[in-house]
Scaffold this motif. Structure first.
Motif, PDB file in Angstrom:
ATOM      1  N   TYR A  61       4.567   1.376   1.910  1.00  0.00           N
ATOM      2  CA  TYR A  61       5.564   2.395   1.626  1.00  0.00           C
ATOM      3  C   TYR A  61       4.991   3.716   2.125  1.00  0.00           C
ATOM      4  CZ  TYR A  61       8.069  -0.732  -1.623  1.00  0.00           C
ATOM      5  OH  TYR A  61       8.791  -1.758  -2.184  1.00  0.00           O
ATOM      6  N   VAL A  62       5.717   4.378   3.010  1.00  0.00           N
ATOM      7  CA  VAL A  62       5.212   5.591   3.641  1.00  0.00           C
ATOM      8  C   VAL A  62       6.001   6.803   3.151  1.00  0.00           C
ATOM      9  CG1 VAL A  62       4.766   6.748   5.837  1.00  0.00           C
ATOM     10  CG2 VAL A  62       4.541   4.253   5.672  1.00  0.00           C
ATOM     11  N   PHE A  63       5.273   7.835   2.705  1.00  0.00           N
ATOM     12  CA  PHE A  63       5.879   9.057   2.181  1.00  0.00           C
ATOM     13  C   PHE A  63       5.405  10.248   3.003  1.00  0.00           C
ATOM     14  CE2 PHE A  63       5.514   5.952  -1.123  1.00  0.00           C
ATOM     15  CZ  PHE A  63       6.692   6.044  -1.851  1.00  0.00           C
ATOM     16  N   GLY A  88       0.928  -0.783 -11.453  1.00  0.00           N
ATOM     17  CA  GLY A  88       0.078  -1.838 -10.923  1.00  0.00           C
ATOM     18  C   GLY A  88      -0.312  -1.720  -9.469  1.00  0.00           C
ATOM     19  N   LEU A  89      -0.077  -0.583  -8.843  1.00  0.00           N
ATOM     20  CA  LEU A  89      -0.476  -0.395  -7.444  1.00  0.00           C
ATOM     21  C   LEU A  89      -1.759   0.427  -7.389  1.00  0.00           C
ATOM     22  CD1 LEU A  89       2.980   0.349  -5.769  1.00  0.00           C
ATOM     23  CD2 LEU A  89       1.763  -1.829  -5.934  1.00  0.00           C
ATOM     24  N   THR A  90      -2.701   0.015  -6.541  1.00  0.00           N
ATOM     25  CA  THR A  90      -4.002   0.677  -6.524  1.00  0.00           C
ATOM     26  C   THR A  90      -4.458   1.102  -5.133  1.00  0.00           C
ATOM     27  OG1 THR A  90      -5.114  -1.468  -6.352  1.00  0.00           O
ATOM     28  CG2 THR A  90      -4.802  -0.574  -8.571  1.00  0.00           C
ATOM     29  N   GLU A  91      -3.783   0.661  -4.086  1.00  0.00           N
ATOM     30  CA  GLU A  91      -4.273   0.950  -2.734  1.00  0.00           C
ATOM     31  C   GLU A  91      -3.535   2.150  -2.148  1.00  0.00           C
ATOM     32  OE1 GLU A  91      -5.389  -1.299   1.450  1.00  0.00           O
ATOM     33  OE2 GLU A  91      -4.748  -2.463  -0.299  1.00  0.00           O
ATOM     34  N   LEU A  92      -4.264   3.263  -2.043  1.00  0.00           N
ATOM     35  CA  LEU A  92      -3.717   4.513  -1.553  1.00  0.00           C
ATOM     36  C   LEU A  92      -4.364   4.866  -0.221  1.00  0.00           C
ATOM     37  CD1 LEU A  92      -2.069   7.154  -1.946  1.00  0.00           C
ATOM     38  CD2 LEU A  92      -4.033   8.052  -3.238  1.00  0.00           C
ATOM     39  N   ARG A  93      -3.520   5.218   0.747  1.00  0.00           N
ATOM     40  CA  ARG A  93      -4.011   5.628   2.054  1.00  0.00           C
ATOM     41  C   ARG A  93      -3.460   7.011   2.380  1.00  0.00           C
ATOM     42  NH1 ARG A  93      -3.415  -0.102   5.484  1.00  0.00           N
ATOM     43  NH2 ARG A  93      -4.532  -1.383   3.938  1.00  0.00           N
ATOM     44  N   VAL A 146       0.860  -1.181   0.000  1.00  0.00           N
ATOM     45  CA  VAL A 146       0.000   0.000   0.000  1.00  0.00           C
ATOM     46  C   VAL A 146       0.900   1.236   0.000  1.00  0.00           C
ATOM     47  CG1 VAL A 146      -1.835  -1.192   1.211  1.00  0.00           C
ATOM     48  CG2 VAL A 146      -0.169   0.116   2.516  1.00  0.00           C
ATOM     49  N   ILE A 147       0.408   2.301  -0.571  1.00  0.00           N
ATOM     50  CA  ILE A 147       1.119   3.575  -0.576  1.00  0.00           C
ATOM     51  C   ILE A 147       0.437   4.495   0.432  1.00  0.00           C
ATOM     52  CG2 ILE A 147       1.763   5.592  -1.939  1.00  0.00           C
ATOM     53  CD1 ILE A 147       3.269   3.073  -2.738  1.00  0.00           C
ATOM     54  N   VAL A 148       1.203   4.980   1.371  1.00  0.00           N
ATOM     55  CA  VAL A 148       0.664   5.838   2.427  1.00  0.00           C
ATOM     56  C   VAL A 148       1.290   7.221   2.304  1.00  0.00           C
ATOM     57  CG1 VAL A 148       0.308   6.133   4.903  1.00  0.00           C
ATOM     58  CG2 VAL A 148       0.450   3.816   3.934  1.00  0.00           C
TER      59      VAL A 148
END
Length: 242
Positions: free
Chosen positions: A113-115, A32-37, A9-11
């Motif tokens: 992955y946290v940004f 191909g990544l779809t889950e965004l938090r 997930v991308i946070v």
């Protein structure tokens, strides 16, 4: 490598601009990544500026979830990667995006992955919550990545372990035999000579040598040579009076 684990997930922690959220969503879907938090987005959510910047990655924005804290956003994750240039006083393993991607694929659980925010990046408390730090090797004289660039780098490295579409593999035509190339050189030399190209005459041999060197480098195929013969012939024809 096969994707044994679910996609990460991308946070985005306290993102400041809706436009940057949209660009990050676009970067995610490219690979191909779809889950965004989203953790406490500054301007709230949904944000009208995100859609146009996403350039069609609407599915990512539509399914994005909002949390009040980073701890809540990653509560279901078993491995958390904080993306930051500096360790910020917290001792953690430091990985490249490639090394982190390999760990994500080898993990049995969900990774994140946290940004951090665009201006300041992750705070020390954010990094302390993570299991590892991901740092992009970058020019020390200009270490400036925007949010979408950082997301796309990590997403790309992860995507190398899954079966995304690749450019078609089109085989190149084999190179023509040297005899065909010699015929082309003779044809070109003959027409250049007729056109008065070799001047002064004493430079003819050197010019021909240079011409041969240039043509030999090209690795012409049979069809390339046939085409060039046709071009030379067409250029050498005398125009009919109109």
């Amino acid at each position: 490598m096969t994707a044994a684990a679910p996609p990460p997930v991308i946070v985005l922690v306290r993102p400041q601009l809706g436009e940057n959220i949209g660009k990050a969503a676009r970067a995610m879907l490219n690979f191909g990544l779809t889950e965004l938090r989203l953790v406490a987005p500054r301007d709230g959510w949904p944000n009208p500026d995100a859609g146009p910047a996403a350039s069609g990655a609407d599915v990512v924005l539509a399914e994005a979830k909002v949390y009040d804290s980073l701890a809540e956003a990653v509560a279901d994750c078993t491995t958390i990667y904080a993306t930051t240039v500096r360790k910020r006083g917290v001792t953690k393993p430091v990985l490249t995006p490639e090394a982190a991607a390999k760990q994500v694929h080898a993990s049995a659980g969900r990774s994140a992955y946290v940004f951090g925010p665009e201006r300041s990046g992750l705070e020390t408390d954010d990094v302390a919550l993570a299991h590892a730090i991901v740092t992009v090797p970058i020019n020390p004289e200009f270490g400036s990545l925007n949010l979408a660039q950082a997301v796309i780098l990590l997403a790309y490295e992860w995507s190398k372990g899954v079966a995304l579409a690749s450019p078609p593999d089109v085989p190149l035509d084999p190179p023509a035999p040297q005899g065909e190339l010699e015929q082309l050189i003779e044809h070109l030399s003959r027409d250049l000579d007729a056109a008065g190209y070799f001047f002064p005459p004493e430079r003819t041999e050197a010019t021909l040598r240079t011409l041969r060197t240039a043509l030999t480098k090209a690795g012409w195929s049979h069809n390339d040579i046939r085409m060039m013969h046709g071009i030379i012939t067409a250029l050498g024809r005398t125009k009919k009076p109109s």
